[in-house]
Structure formats: C-alpha cells, structure tokens
Design an enzyme around this catalytic site. Structure first.
Site, short mmCIF file in Angstrom:
data_model
loop_
_atom_site.label_atom_id
_atom_site.label_comp_id
_atom_site.label_asym_id
_atom_site.label_seq_id
_atom_site.Cartn_x
_atom_site.Cartn_y
_atom_site.Cartn_z
N PHE B 137 -24.16 -5.60 3.51
CA PHE B 137 -25.47 -6.02 3.01
C PHE B 137 -25.33 -7.39 2.33
O PHE B 137 -26.06 -7.71 1.39
CB PHE B 137 -26.00 -5.02 1.96
CG PHE B 137 -26.34 -3.67 2.52
CD1 PHE B 137 -26.71 -3.52 3.86
CD2 PHE B 137 -26.32 -2.54 1.71
CE1 PHE B 137 -27.04 -2.27 4.37
CE2 PHE B 137 -26.65 -1.29 2.21
CZ PHE B 137 -27.01 -1.15 3.56
N CYS B 139 -23.96 -10.64 4.07
CA CYS B 139 -23.86 -11.92 4.79
C CYS B 139 -25.07 -12.79 4.47
O CYS B 139 -26.21 -12.40 4.75
CB CYS B 139 -23.75 -11.67 6.28
SG CYS B 139 -23.54 -13.19 7.20
N CYS B 347 3.85 -32.15 -28.28
CA CYS B 347 2.74 -33.09 -28.01
C CYS B 347 3.27 -34.36 -27.36
O CYS B 347 4.23 -34.96 -27.82
CB CYS B 347 2.04 -33.44 -29.32
SG CYS B 347 0.76 -34.69 -29.13
N CYS B 350 -1.18 -37.72 -25.37
CA CYS B 350 -2.11 -38.22 -24.35
C CYS B 350 -3.49 -38.48 -24.94
O CYS B 350 -4.28 -39.22 -24.37
CB CYS B 350 -2.21 -37.26 -23.18
SG CYS B 350 -2.99 -35.70 -23.63
N CYS B 357 -12.66 -33.47 -28.53
CA CYS B 357 -13.25 -32.97 -29.77
C CYS B 357 -14.12 -34.05 -30.40
O CYS B 357 -15.20 -33.78 -30.91
CB CYS B 357 -12.15 -32.54 -30.74
SG CYS B 357 -12.79 -31.66 -32.17
N CYS B 382 -12.51 -27.99 -38.00
CA CYS B 382 -12.31 -27.20 -36.77
C CYS B 382 -13.11 -25.90 -36.79
O CYS B 382 -12.98 -25.10 -37.70
CB CYS B 382 -10.82 -26.89 -36.61
SG CYS B 382 -10.49 -25.84 -35.18
N CYS B 392 -5.70 -29.67 -23.03
CA CYS B 392 -4.33 -30.17 -23.26
C CYS B 392 -3.48 -29.93 -22.02
O CYS B 392 -3.42 -28.82 -21.51
CB CYS B 392 -3.70 -29.46 -24.47
SG CYS B 392 -1.97 -29.93 -24.72
S1 SF4 Z 1 -3.97 -32.88 -25.58
FE1 SF4 Z 1 -2.05 -31.85 -26.12
S2 SF4 Z 1 -0.42 -33.28 -25.54
FE2 SF4 Z 1 -2.31 -34.43 -25.53
S3 SF4 Z 1 -2.39 -35.34 -27.58
FE3 SF4 Z 1 -3.51 -33.42 -27.70
S4 SF4 Z 1 -2.01 -31.91 -28.35
FE4 SF4 Z 1 -0.87 -33.70 -27.67
S1 SF4 Z 2 -10.76 -25.88 -31.54
FE1 SF4 Z 2 -11.15 -27.20 -33.29
S2 SF4 Z 2 -9.95 -29.03 -32.89
FE2 SF4 Z 2 -10.07 -27.93 -30.95
S3 SF4 Z 2 -11.86 -28.84 -29.91
FE3 SF4 Z 2 -12.61 -27.05 -31.04
S4 SF4 Z 2 -13.28 -27.86 -33.02
FE4 SF4 Z 2 -12.00 -29.43 -32.06
#
Ligand code: SF4
Ligand code: SF4
Ligand SMILES: Cc1cc2nc3c(=O)[nH]c(=O)nc-3n(C[C@H](O)[C@H](O)[C@H](O)COP(=O)(O)OP(=O)(O)OC[C@H]3O[C@@H](n4cnc5c(N)ncnc54)[C@H](O)[C@@H]3O)c2cc1C
Ligand SMILES: Cc1cc2nc3c(=O)[nH]c(=O)nc-3n(C[C@H](O)[C@H](O)[C@H](O)COP(=O)(O)O)c2cc1C
Ligand code: SF4
Lengths: 450, 434
Positions: B137, B139, B347, B350, B357, B382, B392
């Site tokens: 039933f 497609c 980290c 980048c 954010c 945050c 990330c």
């Molecule tokens: S995205 Fe990840 S690797 Fe890039 S600056 Fe943020 S924490 Fe560091």
């Molecule tokens: S978790 Fe916190 S730091 Fe990460 S994007 Fe959301 S508000 Fe920004």
C-alpha cells in the site's frame, strides 16, 4: 695531487628522450575533478581560518575551497585572483608545507593538511584554460607608472595599478618577462611554458605595456623615469649568486646555480644540456635543491648537496629535502668547502670539505676533512642584490629599505619582491609586495595634485 | 552464545535481515544469490494481476543524492511493480521456497481494490507455499495514479477493507506495508490493526524530487525532457522511518502489532536501532542495491558482536527496549542541566563551534584568550543545546556534561535534583497544580 683525480666527465644526452620527458613533467599531476571534490570536502571551513593568516597574499582559502566543492571552480578561481593575480604560479611553486598547509587544522588533527596548493591549482587551471583575467579596468586616469622588472612583484603591481585605470609601462632587462618564474623556478614545477601564459593572462587586463631588453642603469636612469612617470615601482629581484671566496672558483665546471638553471629553463632540447657525472652542490636553499634535483634528472650519476650547517637550519623545507633525497640526491650537513681542486687542465676535479661545528652560534671548522669527486660544482649559497642604477635609493642589509607600504626613501619610488630588505624571497611574497605597493601608489596618485 | 535466529509472526529465518520487495528480489536468480550470501529472507518484488505484464520506462529510473566522495545518501526511483509475467514469478517462487526451506519467503502483492482480484491472486500465491504475503500500500508513483499502492495506503478505510479481505481469503500471515506519505502514521497502522493484519512493515519510499537539472530545467531522473516524482529511500530516510516505527510501537492502540522495520538500513547498528524501537525484524533495499548482497555479512557479524558485548543472548532480549524511553516533549525533565565542555588537548582550533554558537545560537563560546586563538565555553551563557557538539569535527572533543549540584551560572538558580516537566511548570498556563 692533481694526478690521482680522474678526468672530467661533463656530457649531455645521458638519458633517452622519453626519460627527459618523464623527468621534467609535472611534479604533482593535477587533481582530477573527482579528486578535487574529495579533497575539497576535507576542508572544515574554519572560522577565521589559520591558513588564510598564513598565506602572504591572504587568499580566502575556505571560501575558494567551498566554491570548488559546490561545483563553481570559476568562482573559486576569482576568489583566488582577487588576492593574488599570480595564483596559478603560486599554486605550483609555493612551499605550502611552510605556509598555509603547515597551519591547516587538519595538519594538527591528523598530520595531513588539506591539499590547499593542489586545490588552488585545480581552480586556477580550470579558469585559465579558456579565460582571460577576470577583472574590469577602471576608466583610464591620466596617471602613468613605471614598473622596473617583470617578475612576480612587478607583474602583480602592474596588474593592480592597471585595474585602477592607471597606465603602466614595465621595463624589463631580459628578453622574456616573468623573472624567476621564467628563468629560475624548477622546470617540473611549471611545465608547458606556464610562466609565459600567465604573463599573457595578467596583461589581458589592458593598460600595461612591456619594454623588453631595457635595463635600468644601462638603457635608462632612475631620474629619467621619475621625470617621465608619476610613480615608479622597482621589482628588480636579486642580481647574482654569492661567490665562495675560494681559490679555483674560475675553474671550468664551477658554475653559478641560478645561471645554470636559467639555461636549463630556456633549453629547447634538454638532452643537449651538459651535466657532470659527479655533481657537487654547495648550499642549502631552494636553489641548491633545484640545482641538485635537476642535475639528477638530467642524468648525473652522483649528486651531493653539501650544506655548512645542520638539517634544521637549512632553508629548504623538510619537504624539499625529502624531494631531493627521493630523487637520489645525497645531502651532507655541517661541512664547508675549503678547496676547489683542479682535475684535467683548467677543469674542476674535486672539492675538499671540512666538517663544521657550532660554537655559541658561531660556525667553526673541526679540522676533519673529506674529498668529493666533482665534474661540476654548483654555487648556491645565496644571492645578493646588485641594484644597477639605484644609487639614490637607501639600502638596509644590502637590499632596498622600504616602509610597510613598500615605499622607499624616495617619495615617488616603491619597491618589492626579492630586492627589498626583510622579505621572504618567495614568489607569493613578491606578489603581495607588488599588490601592497600598488594600493599605496594608487592612494598617492589620487591625492597628488594635478 | 548469541542466537540471532528470528521468528516474525510465525515465519522463521536464520537472521532478522530480509530483503525488501524491490529489484533485488525481482526473480529467482537474484533471490538465490541473496540466500547464498546469507540473507535471512526476502519479500518478493510486488506481483500484480494476471494479464499483460506492466511496462516500465525505458530511460533512467533513479535520481540520487550524493554525499562526499559520491557516497549514496539516498536515491529515488520511478520503477513500478514487477514487469514479468505472473506465471513466471509464481513458478520461481515455488521452486526457490522448495530449495531454501529455512529462509523466509514472503510475497508482496498489489491488485485493484476489488475483492475478487484479491481472491484470485491469493489462491495462486498459496500454491507456491510461500511463508506469507505483504500488501504493498506504499508505492508512491505510477501505481498510485491507477488507484493502487499509496492511493490505498493514504485512505485508512481502504487499508482496513483490503486487509480484512486478505485475512478472510487466505491462511497465510498478512503484513501490511505502510506508506510514509501521510501526516500521521498511527492512522493507517490502526486501520491495519482493525483489519486484523498480522504485522505492519514500514516505511515504503517517500515522495520526492531528488534534484533539478539546471541546464535542462527538468527534475531528475529525466525522461525525454520530463521527470516525475519518485520514491526516496536509503540512509537519508532512516530518521523518518525510525520515528514512524516508534510512533506505532508506543501508541497504545497499535503497540501490540508486530513491526517489520524498513528505511535506510545500511549497517547492523541501523538494524539494532530499528529493533530497539520495536521492529521484530528488518528489511533492506538500498544498501543491497548500492553495495551488493555481501553487505549482509557485516550486518550479521556486527549484530552478533554487539549483542555479545551488550549481554543480549536473543533478539527478543533487546527488541523494543528503547520504546519506553520515547516520550512526548512535555514529559522531558526540565531540571536536567548540561553545559558544553571543550577538551583543549583534542581541540584543533577550527572555530566551527564558535561561529555556530556566535552566529546562530547563544554567544557562549570564546574566540580568543589573552589575544590567542582559544575556544572555551562560557557556562554563564551556555543553554546546553549541543549545537557545538554537532558541528565539531573532532570526536569526543566537545561533550555535554551534566551539572548535578551547585548553581547554574546562566540562570543563577540552584540545581534541582528533582524531576520536573512542562506539565507542572509555572510558565505553563495549562499546568497541573500539584
Ligand atoms: S569545533 Fe571542536 S575542534 Fe573546532 S574549535 Fe570547537 S572544540 Fe575545537
Ligand atoms: S551547547 Fe552551549 S556552547 Fe554549545 S552551541 Fe549550545 S549554547 Fe553554545
Ligand atoms: C632557483 C630558484 C628556485 C626558486 N624556487 C622557488 C619556489 O619553488 N617557490 C617560491 O615561492 N619561490 C622560489 N624562488 C624564489 C622566487 O623565484 C622569487 O622570490 C621571486 O621570483 C621574486 O620575484 P621578484 O619579482 O622580486 O624578482 P624576480 O623574479 O627575480 O624578477 C626580477 C625581474 O627584474 C628584472 N630586472 C632585474 N634588474 C633589472 C634592471 N636593472 N632593469 C630592468 N629589469 C631588471 C629581471 O630580469 C627579472 O625579470 C626560487 C628562486 C630561485 C633562484
Ligand atoms: C527501485 C525500487 C523499487 C521498489 N519497488 C517496490 C515494490 O515493488 N514493492 C514494494 O513494496 N516496495 C518497493 N520498493 C520500496 C522498498 O521495498 C523499500 O521499502 C524502500 O526502498 C525503503 O528501504 P531502503 O531505504 O532500505 O531502500 C522499491 C524500492 C526501490 C528502490
Ligand atoms: S585550515 Fe585547513 S581545514 Fe581550515 S579552512 Fe584552512 S584549509 Fe580548510
């Protein structure tokens, strides 16, 4: 002593025709479209990207890579040319491993940076295949600028000035424009007469003419052009290779590496270019590497590069050193020449070296020596600025002194590229100098009365 | 010892991986290859009425969405049900079932909405001794224009009616395959329940145009300057399928009906996720069409390895385990506070978290520290949304950490260990007073 040195063996045609062709073909094959997509996809599109900061011309790298990735290679090339009109040459010759790619976050993440240089080549090749340079020239102003030297610095400056509508005349001592792009850069980095096509590309903006065979200091003086033009830019490069300061330098077979490379670059038939069986290169920079590698590619059997300091002090990057080693060049560190020894009458036969050590930063011979057979010795221990006809210009450490806008001590004379003090002696740095100077000259011309 | 033998509405198969009704199951040749490769069962490519076979287009049938390196994220198709004679299909089905008695063989059917048409086809399928039938039933292209496929699947009354006919006229178990091209999957599922279906299977393909050729100004795939919408499937549809499976599994009126999970299943993990949300087994199409039948090996091994590591002996041990944890938004714990945290050693700077954010969320990540490039989360800003974790590129570099005590520096409120949701929240005008 001369008796136990064997007779000189300098000859041409060591190899078969196909071998010359293969040896002097592209160092890196250009990326295919699919390879470019895959590589472009590796870029993280970093915020305030470190690669951009590391590029002397400030190309918006994440943007141009994204444009490749979204199937817009022409737009990508325009992004590159906006900051660096010689982006095609830089894509081939930049030591990216010490510039943008060294700081790429992927280098930090996994030791494999995004191949920025090769992507740049992909985009610029794509564009230059069937397009003239992309910028429109502004309405002609009545201003005239003289540019002396048609190397990367001069061409970059001329292009930017032309885009503002000024009329530019380039005076070039050599028969061909391009500077070291035409006469110096290793052949396998710029195949298919790329330097000349790129000059044509740059000139296609209009408003620039080149007078070839015109040498400052001989055919005309600085005062003459200062009188005839509203401003002057000097992109003279460096004059000649430093001497070793040893007896025997006049022996046949002891050659200026830059001159030899220039002959190589201009040779119609590489199999006719003589090279020794045993070649010794003295020096540790890019020129030394290029002379050594290209001798090997021409068929020399034993090529040894001898550098007076340690590996880390060497100007040639790790990548360049590796390139030399994988092409069969032997590198000896921490040794300096003490004697050029005659073999057959009038010809070089061997070089005696002495090991060195660093004592409080000062280099000193250790007394321990060794000999290398040599049919040819290349001098590549750096060049110096000659500066014919520039007596009125202030120098610093032997080169032209400029401010941050690349202006010399004379109000209407700017300079850039290898001829200025404090530079990096790279094509890309020369392009940036030319660009910065052009912006300053444009400001000057706009504000100048009359 | 892990046992992945499956029994779905009484149909046994050595593993829960079936091939969905589609080109991979169009004829004996393919099905035998599939069984040799290890597939637990197949749903034979949909059969139609007896008579002159259907015709397919003779131009391209697929439009694709590629990810990096031309990875297939999804494709759509404008193929119809089988274009081979009914007779030939039935003969092959009978032979294959005889040769492979331990594998599941279900026959997919689609005939017009007339009782006699169903009576006729059911009788003929029974003769093959197939294990069951699946009612297509779903497609969404071509067949629907002829009042079949999703044209039936979009009308719950028709689903119920046809299902009832089938249950009346055959002893074979009946699976009802649902179309996702509706607004609320619970209604067609309930219709299947009301018609006494033994199971539902979902999803069929999603109506789609994958791309537009900007030179020709035509949708893909293009046939002589025109294109038609087609059914989208593959990894890209998995989230939609998972939700629909979960909706049926947690809805009290439909939760009892067995579910065969379909949609974008490419790995053992995808399969385990469908089963955790209540699917008794799974069906696969695009993964096989992209990589060939061998993909099942990793599905089988991977599922076994994961079950072993997780302490599950049998499929029933984890089927449906995640269903109780699928909740309505209003019941989520509003006192659960998390903050993003960046592992500075991992980290690579980048800056993607920062710009995401900064530009699009809550300005909670620093760009520099003491003039240096440095990314760090500001707990006082945050909101714990995890967008930064999402973007990330480095695994485990950014994580969400729960705050279990102290004061949330963003709200200046003490962490409350009690569970509290929207239904009792002071800002909710319709709150329930406790
Ligand atoms: S995205 Fe990840 S690797 Fe890039 S600056 Fe943020 S924490 Fe560091
Ligand atoms: S978790 Fe916190 S730091 Fe990460 S994007 Fe959301 S508000 Fe920004
Ligand atoms: C062998 C070798 C290899 C190199 N390899 C690389 C490499 O791989 N990558 C890299 O980035 N860089 C490399 N470089 C350095 C790079 O080539 C230079 O930094 C760059 O060319 C400098 O540009 P420029 O315009 O300042 O000078 P040049 O390129 O030297 O151009 C100067 C121009 O001015 C003309 N000129 C000089 N004097 C006068 C005068 N009196 N009157 C009129 N015209 C005059 C010259 O004929 C020449 O055309 C290499 C250099 C050498 C020698
Ligand atoms: C080319 C093609 C033909 C299909 N034909 C049928 C069919 O005849 N009957 C049917 O019930 N489903 C058909 N489907 C749908 C698949 O059985 C399956 O439900 C859908 O592709 C989603 O699963 P997947 O993401 O694993 O591909 C077809 C899918 C494709 C790609
Ligand atoms: S640093 Fe590397 S990953 Fe980041 S934008 Fe530059 S090329 Fe892309």
């Amino acid at each position: 002593m001369a008796s136990d040195i064997k007779s000189s063996e300098i000859a041409s045609g060591w190899l078969k025709a196909e071998e010359y062709a293969a040896n002097f073909s592209d160092l890196h094959a250009p990326l295919s479209t699919h390879e470019a997509y895959v590589e472009a996809d590796r870029c993280y599109f970093c915020y305030d990207a470190p690669c951009v900061t590391a590029c002397p011309t400030g190309i918006d790298i994440p943007k141009f890579i994204r444009q490749i990735q979204t199937g817009n290679p022409l737009g990508s090339a325009k992004t590159i040319f906006e900051q660096n009109i010689l982006g095609g040459m830089c894509a081939r010759v930049c030591p990216t491993e010490t510039l943008c790619e060294e700081v790429c976050v992927r280098e930090e993440a996994e030791g494999k940076p995004v191949k920025i240089g090769q992507l740049q080549r992909y985009a610029t090749d794509h564009y230059m295949r069937d397009h003239d340079q992309p910028f429109a020239r502004a309405e002609p102003t009545s201003k005239k600028v003289a540019v002396v030297g048609a190397g990367p610095a001069g061409l970059s400056c001329a292009h930017r000035l032309a885009s503002y509508g000024h009329e530019v005349v380039i005076f070039e001592a050599a028969d061909k424009p391009g500077g070291l792009s035409e006469y110096g850069i290793a052949a396998y980095k710029t195949v298919d007469d790329f330097a000349q096509s790129e000059v044509g590309f740059v000139l296609s903006i209009g408003g620039i003419s080149i007078e070839k065979g015109k040498k400052l200091g001989i055919d005309f003086s600085l005062d003459e052009i200062r009188a005839r033009f509203d401003a002057v830019f000097l992109g003279l490069g460096m004059g000649s290779v430093n001497n070793l300061g040893l007896p025997g330098e006049k022996l046949s077979g002891v050659v200026d590496a830059v001159e030899y490379i220039s002959d190589l670059r201009q040779a119609d038939d590489l199999s006719a270019l003589p090279v020794g069986r045993n070649v010794v290169v003295i020096g540790g920079g890019m020129t030394a590497v290029d002379a050594a590698v290209q001798s090997r590619l021409l068929g020399a059997e034993n090529v040894t590069m001898v550098y007076r300091r340690g590996k880390d002090a060497m100007n040639a990057s790790d990548y360049e050193q590796q390139l030399a080693q994988t092409r069969g060049v032997k590198i000896i560190f921490s040794a300096q020449p003490v004697q050029l020894i005659e073999g057959d009458a009038g010809n070089i036969g061997a070089v005696e070296f002495e090991y060195t050590s660093q004592d409080n930063g000062k280099l000193a011979g250790t007394g321990e020596t060794f000999m290398l057979d040599a049919d040819m010795v290349f001098k590549a221990i750096g060049q110096h600025f000659v500066g014919d006809g520039t007596d009125a210009i202030a120098l610093k450490a032997g080169r032209i002194e400029v401010d941050e806008n690349r202006r010399s001590n004379l109000e209407d004379v700017w300079a850039g590229g290898d001829c200025i003090a404090g530079g990096e002696d790279l094509t890309v740095a020369a392009v940036e100098d030319g660009k910065v100077a052009a912006e300053a000259i444009n400001q000057y011309l706009k504000s100048e009365r009359g | 010892m892990v046992d992945i033998r499956s029994e779905f509405i009484g149909i046994k198969s050595p593993n829960p991986f079936w091939l969905a009704s589609a080109p991979p199951t169009d004829k004996a040749y393919n099905v035998v290859r599939a069984f040799k490769a290890g597939w637990g069962g197949v749903v034979w490519k949909t059969l139609g009425e007896d008579g002159p076979p259907l015709v397919n287009v003779n131009g391209p049938r697929y439009g694709v969405v590629h990810g990096p390196d031309r990875r297939v994220l999804g494709f759509n198709n404008i193929e119809l049900i089988t274009d081979r004679p009914l007779e030939v299909n039935l003969r092959e089905i009978k032979q294959v079932k005889r040769d492979w008695p331990d594998r599941a063989l279900v026959v997919s059917l689609m005939v017009p909405c007339e009782e006699q048409a169903w009576i006729d086809i059911l009788a003929r399928v029974e003769e093959t001794e197939a294990d069951g039938i699946e009612l297509n039933f779903g497609c969404p292209h071509g067949m629907s224009e002829r009042g079949m496929g999703s044209a039936v699947g979009q009308v719950p009354e028709y689903i119920e009616m046809v299902t009832r006919w089938c249950k009346m006229h055959t002893r074979m178990p009946v699976i009802v395959k649902l179309t996702p091209n509706i607004t609320d999957i619970r209604f067609p599922a309930l219709a299947a329940v009301n018609g006494n279906a033994d199971a539902v299977s979902l999803i069929n393909t999603i109506n789609s145009i994958t791309s537009v050729d900007l030179d020709l100004m035509t949708p893909e795939p293009t046939i002589d300057g025109k294109g038609s919408h087609g059914g989208f499937c593959g990894p890209a549809v998995k989230p939609i399928a998972l939700n629909m499976v979960a909706e049926i599994a947690r809805n009290p009126e439909t939760s009892a009906i067995p579910i065969s999970g379909i949609g974008g299943i490419t790995t053992w993990r995808d399969a385990a996720e469908f089963m955790a949300l209540g699917a008794g087994n799974v069906q696969v199409c695009t993964a096989a069409m992209t990589y060939g039948f061998k993909v099942v090996e990793d599905m089988i091994d991977g599922l076994k390895d994961w079950m072993e590591q997780s302490g599950y002996d049998r499929l029933d041990d984890f089927i449906g385990r995640a269903v109780p944890n699928v909740s309505d938004w209003q019941y989520l714990n509003l006192n659960y506070i998390t903050k993003a945290k960046i592992d500075q050693d991992l980290c690579i700077k980048c800056g993607r978290c920062f710009i995401a954010c900064e530009d699009t969320s809550h300005q909670a990540i620093t760009e520099t520290k003491g003039g240096e490039r440095h990314f760090e989360v500001l707990d006082e800003e945050c909101v714990g949304c995890n967008l930064c974790v999402t973007v990330c590129p480095v695994e485990n570099c950014l994580t969400m950490e729960q705050m279990t005590s102290g004061v949330d520096p963003r709200t200046d409120e003490a962490i409350n260990p009690e569970y509290a949701n929207w239904t009792t929240h002071p800002n909710n005008p319709a709150r329930i007073e406790s």
